[in-house]
Design a protein around this motif. Structure first.
Motif, PDB file in Angstrom:
ATOM      1  N   LEU A  89      -8.237 -76.868  62.659  1.00  0.00           N
ATOM      2  CA  LEU A  89      -9.550 -76.961  61.605  1.00  0.00           C
ATOM      3  C   LEU A  89     -10.246 -77.712  61.707  1.00  0.00           C
ATOM      4  O   LEU A  89      -9.968 -79.320  61.809  1.00  0.00           O
ATOM      5  CB  LEU A  89      -8.193 -77.513  60.285  1.00  0.00           C
ATOM      6  N   ILE A  90     -11.600 -78.051  62.188  1.00  0.00           N
ATOM      7  CA  ILE A  90     -13.187 -78.728  61.489  1.00  0.00           C
ATOM      8  C   ILE A  90     -13.825 -78.563  60.708  1.00  0.00           C
ATOM      9  O   ILE A  90     -14.412 -77.697  60.482  1.00  0.00           O
ATOM     10  CB  ILE A  90     -13.968 -78.013  63.012  1.00  0.00           C
ATOM     11  N   VAL A  91     -13.122 -79.697  60.288  1.00  0.00           N
ATOM     12  CA  VAL A  91     -14.414 -79.708  58.079  1.00  0.00           C
ATOM     13  C   VAL A  91     -14.045 -81.601  58.324  1.00  0.00           C
ATOM     14  O   VAL A  91     -13.693 -81.822  59.214  1.00  0.00           O
ATOM     15  CB  VAL A  91     -12.779 -79.397  57.754  1.00  0.00           C
ATOM     16  N   ASP A  92     -15.157 -81.827  57.191  1.00  0.00           N
ATOM     17  CA  ASP A  92     -15.295 -83.067  57.446  1.00  0.00           C
ATOM     18  C   ASP A  92     -14.787 -83.693  56.819  1.00  0.00           C
ATOM     19  O   ASP A  92     -13.725 -83.120  56.301  1.00  0.00           O
ATOM     20  CB  ASP A  92     -16.812 -83.292  57.393  1.00  0.00           C
ATOM     21  N   ASP A  93     -14.415 -84.859  56.129  1.00  0.00           N
ATOM     22  CA  ASP A  93     -13.951 -85.581  55.600  1.00  0.00           C
ATOM     23  C   ASP A  93     -13.801 -85.261  53.853  1.00  0.00           C
ATOM     24  O   ASP A  93     -12.768 -85.762  53.315  1.00  0.00           O
ATOM     25  CB  ASP A  93     -14.285 -87.290  55.480  1.00  0.00           C
ATOM     26  N   GLU A  94     -14.340 -84.651  53.119  1.00  0.00           N
ATOM     27  CA  GLU A  94     -14.874 -84.358  51.858  1.00  0.00           C
ATOM     28  C   GLU A  94     -15.500 -83.274  51.382  1.00  0.00           C
ATOM     29  O   GLU A  94     -16.328 -83.045  50.948  1.00  0.00           O
ATOM     30  CB  GLU A  94     -15.838 -85.333  51.345  1.00  0.00           C
ATOM     31  N   PRO A  95     -14.151 -82.506  51.210  1.00  0.00           N
ATOM     32  CA  PRO A  95     -14.616 -81.481  50.582  1.00  0.00           C
ATOM     33  C   PRO A  95     -15.272 -81.482  48.990  1.00  0.00           C
ATOM     34  O   PRO A  95     -14.184 -82.624  48.480  1.00  0.00           O
ATOM     35  CB  PRO A  95     -13.192 -80.545  50.392  1.00  0.00           C
ATOM     36  N   VAL A  96     -16.209 -81.108  48.476  1.00  0.00           N
ATOM     37  CA  VAL A  96     -16.251 -81.635  46.937  1.00  0.00           C
ATOM     38  C   VAL A  96     -16.469 -80.492  46.410  1.00  0.00           C
ATOM     39  O   VAL A  96     -17.005 -78.500  46.595  1.00  0.00           O
ATOM     40  CB  VAL A  96     -17.732 -81.961  47.349  1.00  0.00           C
ATOM     41  N   SER A  97     -16.465 -80.107  45.245  1.00  0.00           N
ATOM     42  CA  SER A  97     -16.910 -79.257  44.297  1.00  0.00           C
ATOM     43  C   SER A  97     -18.634 -78.857  44.683  1.00  0.00           C
ATOM     44  O   SER A  97     -19.048 -79.438  44.797  1.00  0.00           O
ATOM     45  CB  SER A  97     -16.915 -79.890  43.097  1.00  0.00           C
ATOM     46  N   LYS A  98     -18.692 -78.078  44.162  1.00  0.00           N
ATOM     47  CA  LYS A  98     -20.184 -76.739  44.364  1.00  0.00           C
ATOM     48  C   LYS A  98     -20.948 -78.150  43.520  1.00  0.00           C
ATOM     49  O   LYS A  98     -22.375 -78.091  43.293  1.00  0.00           O
ATOM     50  CB  LYS A  98     -19.930 -75.624  44.572  1.00  0.00           C
ATOM     51  N   TRP A  99     -20.085 -77.903  42.010  1.00  0.00           N
ATOM     52  CA  TRP A  99     -21.210 -78.507  40.955  1.00  0.00           C
ATOM     53  C   TRP A  99     -21.485 -79.690  41.428  1.00  0.00           C
ATOM     54  O   TRP A  99     -22.836 -80.546  40.756  1.00  0.00           O
ATOM     55  CB  TRP A  99     -20.497 -78.590  39.981  1.00  0.00           C
ATOM     56  N   GLU A 100     -20.645 -80.665  41.495  1.00  0.00           N
ATOM     57  CA  GLU A 100     -20.775 -82.250  42.311  1.00  0.00           C
ATOM     58  C   GLU A 100     -22.136 -82.368  43.166  1.00  0.00           C
ATOM     59  O   GLU A 100     -22.208 -83.209  43.042  1.00  0.00           O
ATOM     60  CB  GLU A 100     -19.547 -82.257  42.550  1.00  0.00           C
TER      61      GLU A 100
END
Length: 291
Positions: A206-217
């Motif tokens: 799985l290739i994704v960075d360190d911080e999934p984030v709320s779209k609103w945030e």
């Protein structure tokens, strides 16, 4: 190593540049004149072929590593099936039949194969639950890759961004619908594939960075960084009720999850852009210069 990148586009060109800088010999395969010109401009060896036309693959040289990074051009499930399932099978068959078959295949997939997890975390061990015809095609293509008669790796990309793909307007102008963003900068998407090749990483990554984030945030952070007003927000129910969504937009709204990069980090990959805060800096600086 001799590397063939089938569908040498947005990520493939950057992958080719990185592999060339590391001393590998890279062939970039495209089917159009413009695509071949971009391959040559990147310093790679251009070869014309089309994975949906298996006879053209005879023009592609033998390779130690093959990367399947072709695109269906954003079209529907039938087009995706022709490229990702039939085209990938054509490539596997063509290279497997050679006197010197490749040591490894990497197929670039998508985190869309996970479906909806209501904001919970997913990783390589999470069962797949694709929710659209197109993501079911992607899941089937993963099976083709992992059943190839040589070592294979499936790399599941989160949402790609980077040069020419920052899409600031989507989040600055709004309205922004609730949910999570899972992102990876183009340079790290390519870097992680290079890492998987050079480290002989098997199975799924799985290739994704360190911080999934709320779209609103994320939208509020981006607006503040760009020096503009924060955008309007909408709930999922409000956005769905508007009734003007494409299939892709509807899927993005209905498939909320957070993707973990723990395996990639544990294996030793070091991100150039660990989070969106670093990855969007160039776009923010350019935006502020232009306003």
């Amino acid at each position: 190593m001799k590397v063939v990148v089938l569908g040498c586009g947005y990520v493939g060109l950057e992958l080719g540049r990185q592999l060339t800088a590391a001393g590998h010999d890279v062939v970039g395969v495209r089917r159009s004149d413009a695509g071949l010109e971009a391959v040559a401009d990147a310093g790679l060896d251009p070869v014309r072929a089309d994975v949906t036309e298996p006879e053209t693959l005879a023009d592609v040289p033998d390779a130690d590593w093959v990367v399947f990074a072709a695109s269906s051009g954003g079209r529907g499930a039938d087009a995706a099936r022709r490229v990702f399932v039939d085209g990938l099978q054509n490539a596997v068959d063509a290279f497997a039949a050679r006197e010197s078959p490749p040591e490894r295949l990497v197929y670039t997939s998508s985190t869309g194969v996970y479906g909806d997890h209501d904001g919970d975390w997913v990783d390589e061990a999470t069962p797949l639950d694709p929710t659209t015809d197109k993501t079911r095609v992607l899941a089937r293509a993963e099976e083709v890759a992992l059943s190839a008669p040589f070592s294979s790796t499936v790399t599941r990309f989160a949402g790609l961004y980077g040069p020419d793909r920052y899409r600031l307007e989507r989040y600055l102008e709004g309205p922004v619908t609730e949910g999570y963003l899972n992102m990876v900068h183009r340079d790290d998407a390519a870097g992680a594939v290079r890492f998987a090749l050079e480290r002989d990483v098997d199975d799924v990554l799985l290739i994704v960075d360190d911080e999934p984030v709320s779209k609103w945030e994320f939208a509020d952070w981006l607006a503040d960084a760009c020096g503009v007003a924060r955008p309007e927000k909408r709930t999922k129910a409000e956005r769905l009720a508007a009734g003007d969504l494409s299939e892709a937009a509807r899927r993005r709204i209905l498939t909320s999850k957070r993707c973990s990069n723990e395996r990639l980090r544990t294996l030793g990959y070091e991100f150039v852009y660990p989070t969106f805060r670093a990855g969007y800096r160039a776009a923010i600086d350019a935006y502020r210069r232009d306003v």
